[in-house]
Design a protein around this motif. Structure first.
Motif, PDB file in Angstrom:
ATOM      1  N   ASP A 109       0.842  -1.199   0.000  1.00  0.00           N
ATOM      2  CA  ASP A 109       0.000   0.000   0.000  1.00  0.00           C
ATOM      3  C   ASP A 109       0.879   1.251   0.000  1.00  0.00           C
ATOM      4  O   ASP A 109       1.742   1.414   0.868  1.00  0.00           O
ATOM      5  CB  ASP A 109      -0.893  -0.007   1.237  1.00  0.00           C
ATOM      6  CG  ASP A 109      -1.841   1.166   1.235  1.00  0.00           C
ATOM      7  OD1 ASP A 109      -1.421   2.259   1.674  1.00  0.00           O
ATOM      8  OD2 ASP A 109      -2.989   1.005   0.798  1.00  0.00           O
ATOM      9  N   THR A 168       0.273   4.353   0.826  1.00  0.00           N
ATOM     10  CA  THR A 168       0.160   5.183   2.029  1.00  0.00           C
ATOM     11  C   THR A 168       1.001   4.597   3.157  1.00  0.00           C
ATOM     12  O   THR A 168       1.700   5.331   3.864  1.00  0.00           O
ATOM     13  CB  THR A 168      -1.317   5.303   2.477  1.00  0.00           C
ATOM     14  OG1 THR A 168      -2.072   5.886   1.410  1.00  0.00           O
ATOM     15  CG2 THR A 168      -1.446   6.173   3.717  1.00  0.00           C
ATOM     16  N   ARG A 169       0.974   3.297   3.294  1.00  0.00           N
ATOM     17  CA  ARG A 169       1.779   2.674   4.344  1.00  0.00           C
ATOM     18  C   ARG A 169       3.271   2.826   4.063  1.00  0.00           C
ATOM     19  O   ARG A 169       4.062   3.044   4.979  1.00  0.00           O
ATOM     20  CB  ARG A 169       1.370   1.214   4.541  1.00  0.00           C
ATOM     21  CG  ARG A 169      -0.023   1.107   5.167  1.00  0.00           C
ATOM     22  CD  ARG A 169      -0.346  -0.283   5.643  1.00  0.00           C
ATOM     23  NE  ARG A 169      -0.706  -1.201   4.589  1.00  0.00           N
ATOM     24  CZ  ARG A 169      -1.944  -1.416   4.154  1.00  0.00           C
ATOM     25  NH1 ARG A 169      -2.959  -0.758   4.688  1.00  0.00           N
ATOM     26  NH2 ARG A 169      -2.184  -2.275   3.201  1.00  0.00           N
ATOM     27  N   THR A 207      -6.182  12.390   4.196  1.00  0.00           N
ATOM     28  CA  THR A 207      -7.204  11.406   4.530  1.00  0.00           C
ATOM     29  C   THR A 207      -7.627  11.617   5.980  1.00  0.00           C
ATOM     30  O   THR A 207      -6.953  12.301   6.740  1.00  0.00           O
ATOM     31  CB  THR A 207      -6.689   9.965   4.355  1.00  0.00           C
ATOM     32  OG1 THR A 207      -5.531   9.788   5.176  1.00  0.00           O
ATOM     33  CG2 THR A 207      -6.300   9.661   2.924  1.00  0.00           C
ATOM     34  N   ARG A 264      -8.181  10.991   9.859  1.00  0.00           N
ATOM     35  CA  ARG A 264      -7.265  10.433  10.857  1.00  0.00           C
ATOM     36  C   ARG A 264      -7.557   8.952  11.165  1.00  0.00           C
ATOM     37  O   ARG A 264      -6.618   8.170  11.316  1.00  0.00           O
ATOM     38  CB  ARG A 264      -7.309  11.275  12.127  1.00  0.00           C
ATOM     39  CG  ARG A 264      -6.268  10.813  13.113  1.00  0.00           C
ATOM     40  CD  ARG A 264      -6.042  11.781  14.214  1.00  0.00           C
ATOM     41  NE  ARG A 264      -5.191  11.149  15.210  1.00  0.00           N
ATOM     42  CZ  ARG A 264      -4.668  11.771  16.206  1.00  0.00           C
ATOM     43  NH1 ARG A 264      -4.888  13.041  16.371  1.00  0.00           N
ATOM     44  NH2 ARG A 264      -3.910  11.134  17.071  1.00  0.00           N
ATOM     45  N   THR A 272      -8.427   6.726   9.137  1.00  0.00           N
ATOM     46  CA  THR A 272      -7.824   5.962   8.045  1.00  0.00           C
ATOM     47  C   THR A 272      -6.334   5.775   8.295  1.00  0.00           C
ATOM     48  O   THR A 272      -5.794   4.678   8.144  1.00  0.00           O
ATOM     49  CB  THR A 272      -8.050   6.678   6.692  1.00  0.00           C
ATOM     50  OG1 THR A 272      -9.459   6.847   6.506  1.00  0.00           O
ATOM     51  CG2 THR A 272      -7.467   5.898   5.531  1.00  0.00           C
ATOM     52  N   SER A 298      -4.915   5.929  11.198  1.00  0.00           N
ATOM     53  CA  SER A 298      -4.817   5.046  12.371  1.00  0.00           C
ATOM     54  C   SER A 298      -4.908   3.575  11.965  1.00  0.00           C
ATOM     55  O   SER A 298      -4.202   2.729  12.530  1.00  0.00           O
ATOM     56  CB  SER A 298      -5.912   5.373  13.381  1.00  0.00           C
ATOM     57  OG  SER A 298      -5.679   6.630  13.954  1.00  0.00           O
ATOM     58  N   LYS A 299      -5.765   3.267  11.005  1.00  0.00           N
ATOM     59  CA  LYS A 299      -5.890   1.889  10.517  1.00  0.00           C
ATOM     60  C   LYS A 299      -4.580   1.446   9.859  1.00  0.00           C
ATOM     61  O   LYS A 299      -4.110   0.328  10.079  1.00  0.00           O
ATOM     62  CB  LYS A 299      -7.065   1.778   9.531  1.00  0.00           C
ATOM     63  CG  LYS A 299      -7.299   0.384   9.022  1.00  0.00           C
ATOM     64  CD  LYS A 299      -7.728  -0.557  10.128  1.00  0.00           C
ATOM     65  CE  LYS A 299      -8.042  -1.936   9.569  1.00  0.00           C
ATOM     66  NZ  LYS A 299      -8.234  -2.921  10.615  1.00  0.00           N
ATOM     67  N   HIS A 300      -3.975   2.336   9.072  1.00  0.00           N
ATOM     68  CA  HIS A 300      -2.685   2.021   8.456  1.00  0.00           C
ATOM     69  C   HIS A 300      -1.625   1.778   9.531  1.00  0.00           C
ATOM     70  O   HIS A 300      -0.830   0.842   9.424  1.00  0.00           O
ATOM     71  CB  HIS A 300      -2.226   3.153   7.531  1.00  0.00           C
ATOM     72  CG  HIS A 300      -2.991   3.247   6.253  1.00  0.00           C
ATOM     73  ND1 HIS A 300      -3.094   2.202   5.356  1.00  0.00           N
ATOM     74  CD2 HIS A 300      -3.686   4.275   5.704  1.00  0.00           C
ATOM     75  CE1 HIS A 300      -3.820   2.577   4.312  1.00  0.00           C
ATOM     76  NE2 HIS A 300      -4.193   3.833   4.501  1.00  0.00           N
TER      77      HIS A 300
END
Length: 116
Positions: free
Chosen positions: A13, A15-16, A39, A41, A43, A45-47
């Motif tokens: 990914d 973003t990651r 994005t 926050r 989202t 946090s999930k990453h």
């Protein structure tokens, strides 16, 4: 059932990967990391959760804040896995470069002969 996150899916990914680049030089809070993205926050946090679950990031509590930093051991595992592929491609590109130089050299000499 405890499912283990796959490191390679995590770094697939963009973003990651960007998060990993951000925290490579210094530990950062979730808020500081999120400020670098357009994005929500949650989202980000999930990453961060995914990167932490696959052990690419580690969390460190400092007072009320949680800081994220790279886990160098896990990053090294990924780098060690990729290294043979990097070497293979380096060898292929070096061979291609040698062929191209030889081709250019031949064309240079042939062009000189045609002009005389």
């Amino acid at each position: 059932m405890n499912l283990r996150r796959d490191v390679y899916q995590a770094i697939a990914d963009p973003t990651r990967r960007a998060i990993l680049v951000l925290v490579a030089s210094q530990s950062m809070t979730a808020g500081a990391i999120a400020a670098n993205f357009d994005t929500a926050r949650p989202t980000v946090s999930k990453h961060l959760q995914i990167l932490t679950e696959c052990e690419l990031l580690e969390q460190e509590q400092k007072g009320r804040e949680v800081y994220y930093h790279l886990n160098p051991g896990k990053i090294k595992e990924v780098a060690d896995f990729i290294e043979p592929f990097r070497k293979m491609w380096d060898e292929r590109f070096n061979k291609l470069e040698a062929i191209m130089k030889e081709y250019q050299s031949k064309n240079k000499h042939n062009g000189t002969k045609n002009k005389n």
